[in-house]
Enzyme design. Structure first.
Site, short mmCIF file in Angstrom:
data_model
loop_
_atom_site.label_atom_id
_atom_site.label_comp_id
_atom_site.label_asym_id
_atom_site.label_seq_id
_atom_site.Cartn_x
_atom_site.Cartn_y
_atom_site.Cartn_z
CB CYS A 1 -13.74 14.56 15.45
SG CYS A 1 -14.67 13.59 14.57
CB CYS B 1 -32.24 -15.49 33.26
SG CYS B 1 -30.36 -14.88 34.00
N GLY C 1 -24.27 -19.31 41.59
CA GLY C 1 -23.15 -19.61 42.60
C GLY C 1 -23.74 -18.57 42.27
CG HIS D 1 -19.70 -0.80 32.56
ND1 HIS D 1 -19.32 0.16 33.41
CD2 HIS D 1 -20.42 -2.29 32.81
CE1 HIS D 1 -19.29 -0.78 34.69
NE2 HIS D 1 -19.62 -1.85 34.66
CB CYS E 1 -13.88 9.90 16.75
SG CYS E 1 -12.15 10.92 15.87
CG ASN F 1 -24.65 -7.46 30.34
OD1 ASN F 1 -23.81 -8.01 30.81
ND2 ASN F 1 -25.64 -8.63 30.31
CB VAL F 2 -20.59 -3.54 26.47
CG1 VAL F 2 -20.32 -2.41 27.56
CG2 VAL F 2 -19.85 -5.05 26.10
#
Length: 261
Positions: free
Chosen positions: A172, A251, A235, A161, A169, A144-145
């Site tokens: 630079c 969870c 699932g 990830h 950036c 997860n992010v």
């Protein structure tokens, strides 16, 4: 949660992209969590036994753990974004090549950031943080992010990830907190406003099949080393046949029941 390193994005000089190189409340969460059967007391005991006997416990989490914090995933049956909408993530190649797509992505991200960044850890995140504090959790790997594990206090953590709370950036190399970039957007666009309609779990950044597969490799490595595997996920998963224990539960309902000592 599927008890399931870095990416460098190259684009035109000076372009900002999410830094994917490092790395609640329950009010509306039911919308994004698939239905699950009641907790099975025998399965809970099996998981307790599994955790108690583990000496160096590695936990992997996926988008499912954050659905209980109000962040949808893509693939959950009937409630994931693929099932409910025609929305698809921005393709990375398109993002790099086409300025208009980059502009549209950041416009959506600018509008959605206040809501996305406001989500808080749920009981599952707090439980795993507690396991670490008590010395039971050796390491946590998340796909997860959303930074919810960090918000819960987890430190022995790899964000497989990256994290949407940091941007880089590529012109630079400067790294900036996403909140600071939001302030710059607001200064540069003082009269621009729009309403956010829905969230995506990854900020619309497309993850290729190779990136998704990287989490599965942990499972395959564990199998090769003949290490026991437990899966907690509502699932089926492609790892089910490799696990010695599979539980179909929320969870946040199950993990707080486990004594990590």
């Amino acid at each position: 949660m599927r008890m399931s390193f870095g990416l460098t994005f190259r684009t035109a000089k000076g372009c900002w992209v999410p830094n994917l190189s490092q790395q609640c409340s329950r009010g509306s969460t039911g919308l994004f969590v698939p239905p699950s059967p009641p907790l099975d007391s025998e399965k809970v005991k099996e998981l307790q036994r599994f955790i108690t006997l583990s000496k160096r416990l590695l936990v992997m989490t996926g988008a499912g753990i954050s659905t209980e914090s109000g962040i949808p995933d893509y693939r959950s049956e009937k409630v994931g974004l693929y099932a409910r909408t025609d929305r698809r993530p921005t393709q990375h190649g398109d993002f790099v090549r086409i300025a208009q797509i980059r502009q549209r992505y950041w416009a959506r991200n600018f509008v959605g950031w206040p809501q996305f960044s406001s989500h808080q850890p749920n009981p599952a995140h707090w439980a795993l943080s507690n396991w670490e504090r008590l010395g039971k959790l050796y390491w946590l790997v998340t796909q997860n992010v959303d930074a919810l594990h960090t918000k819960a206090g987890s430190q022995r953590l790899t964000e497989l990830h990256g994290c949407m709370h940091r941007v880089l950036c590529l012109g630079c190399g400067e790294q900036t907190p996403r909140g600071a970039l939001q302030e710059r957007f607001e200064v540069l666009n003082p009269t621009w406003s729009a309403e956010a309609h829905g969230l995506a779990p990854d900020g619309d950044v497309f993850l290729t099949e190779e990136q998704v597969y990287s989490g599965y490799r942990f499972i395959l490595t564990a199998q090769e080393k003949k290490l026991p595997i437990a899966i907690l996920n509502i699932g089926p998963t492609r790892s089910d046949d490799l696990a010695c224990l599979k539980l179909d539960s929320r969870c946040g309902d199950l993990l707080p029941l486990i004594d990590p000592r």
